[in-house]
Design an enzyme around this catalytic site. Structure first.
Site, PDB file in Angstrom:
ATOM      1  N   ARG A  25      78.901  43.832 -35.291  1.00 32.99           N
ATOM      2  CA  ARG A  25      77.540  43.706 -35.824  1.00 32.99           C
ATOM      3  C   ARG A  25      76.627  44.697 -35.087  1.00 32.99           C
ATOM      4  NH1 ARG A  25      77.192  38.833 -34.892  1.00 32.99           N
ATOM      5  NH2 ARG A  25      77.701  38.000 -36.958  1.00 32.99           N
ATOM      6  N   GLU A  48      86.153  42.520 -38.448  1.00 31.99           N
ATOM      7  CA  GLU A  48      85.167  42.276 -39.510  1.00 31.99           C
ATOM      8  C   GLU A  48      83.917  43.107 -39.257  1.00 31.99           C
ATOM      9  OE1 GLU A  48      81.782  38.829 -40.177  1.00 31.99           O
ATOM     10  OE2 GLU A  48      83.708  38.251 -39.319  1.00 31.99           O
ATOM     11  N   LYS A 143      85.623  29.050 -42.268  1.00 26.31           N
ATOM     12  CA  LYS A 143      84.954  29.386 -41.008  1.00 26.31           C
ATOM     13  C   LYS A 143      83.967  28.267 -40.651  1.00 26.31           C
ATOM     14  CE  LYS A 143      81.142  32.572 -40.047  1.00 26.31           C
ATOM     15  NZ  LYS A 143      80.550  33.869 -40.450  1.00 26.31           N
TER      16      LYS A 143
END
Length: 222
Positions: A25, A48, A143
């Site tokens: 991120r 991810e 998740k």
């Protein structure tokens, strides 16, 4: 007891073995390869790249990063998209080469589109009702976010009525507590700033990122 209602993605067994998905991120495409190489050296095999919705350019850079990672690693590392909130994002990430879609919420349309494209689906949920909804909609793994809010024991309460559902803990997982979450029954883990730390990326401390990755993978093995 909730029974299995859909075939699971063929990538799921590999994810269950690797257990950890590194969440990237706030890292631009100009440094994404170096960051990914660093955690790869520490044993991470799933990564991810989260959608950055701050601007259109940042959102496009997310897709650029996914493409670059796929071209660079090929089958050596599995690359997916995170914070996937719309079917348009599913389509865009799939075109960029994402193999899996991870969301903070349970959106049936997002799950359905992910499965239509033959990709692994990991929506976010917290309550038993949300988990059941996600699973029956076609999720391969659900998740649990934020997992640390309830601690490791929460998964035991969830698995009792929902034993077939694969669960990943995201939020607050560290190298010190990941073993406790694993032993409690979680099937996977999403690790964000505790692994690919933005300050380390900005400093170019790639060896530091590798050490962090090693700490997580060794904690699971240990």
């Amino acid at each position: 007891m909730l029974t299995l209602q859909h075939p699971l993605h063929p990538l799921l067994p590999e994810l269950e073995t690797a257990r950890i998905v590194s969440i990237v991120r706030g890292v631009g495409s100009d440094r994404i390869i170096q960051a990914a190489e660093a955690v790869y050296a520490g044993g991470i095999r799933f990564l991810e790249v989260t959608f950055d919705m701050a601007s259109e350019e940042r959102s496009r850079d997310t897709l650029r990063s996914i493409s670059l990672l796929q071209e660079h690693f090929g089958s050596a590392m599995h690359i997916g998209a995170g914070t996937v909130l719309t079917t348009d994002q599913v389509d865009a990430a799939a075109r960029a080469g994402a193999e899996f879609m991870i969301s903070p919420d349970t959106d049936r349309a997002v799950i359905a589109r992910t499965k239509e494209l033959g990709l692994l689906s990991m929506p976010g949920a917290l309550t038993p009702s949300e988990i059941k909804t996600a699973w029956l909609a076609g999720a391969d793994m659900v998740k649990i976010f934020p997992a640390a809010l309830f601690g490791p024991a929460y998964v035991k309460d969830l698995k009792a009525p929902l034993p077939a559902v694969k669960l990943s803990a995201v939020g607050g997982i560290t190298a010190d507590n990941i073993r406790a979450y694993r032993d409690a029954g979680y099937d996977g883990f999403g690790i964000g700033g505790g692994l690919i730390h933005k300050d380390r990326v900005e400093r170019g401390d790639w060896d530091g990122l590798t050490r962090l990755a090693c700490a997580f993978t060794e904690a699971l093995r240990g």
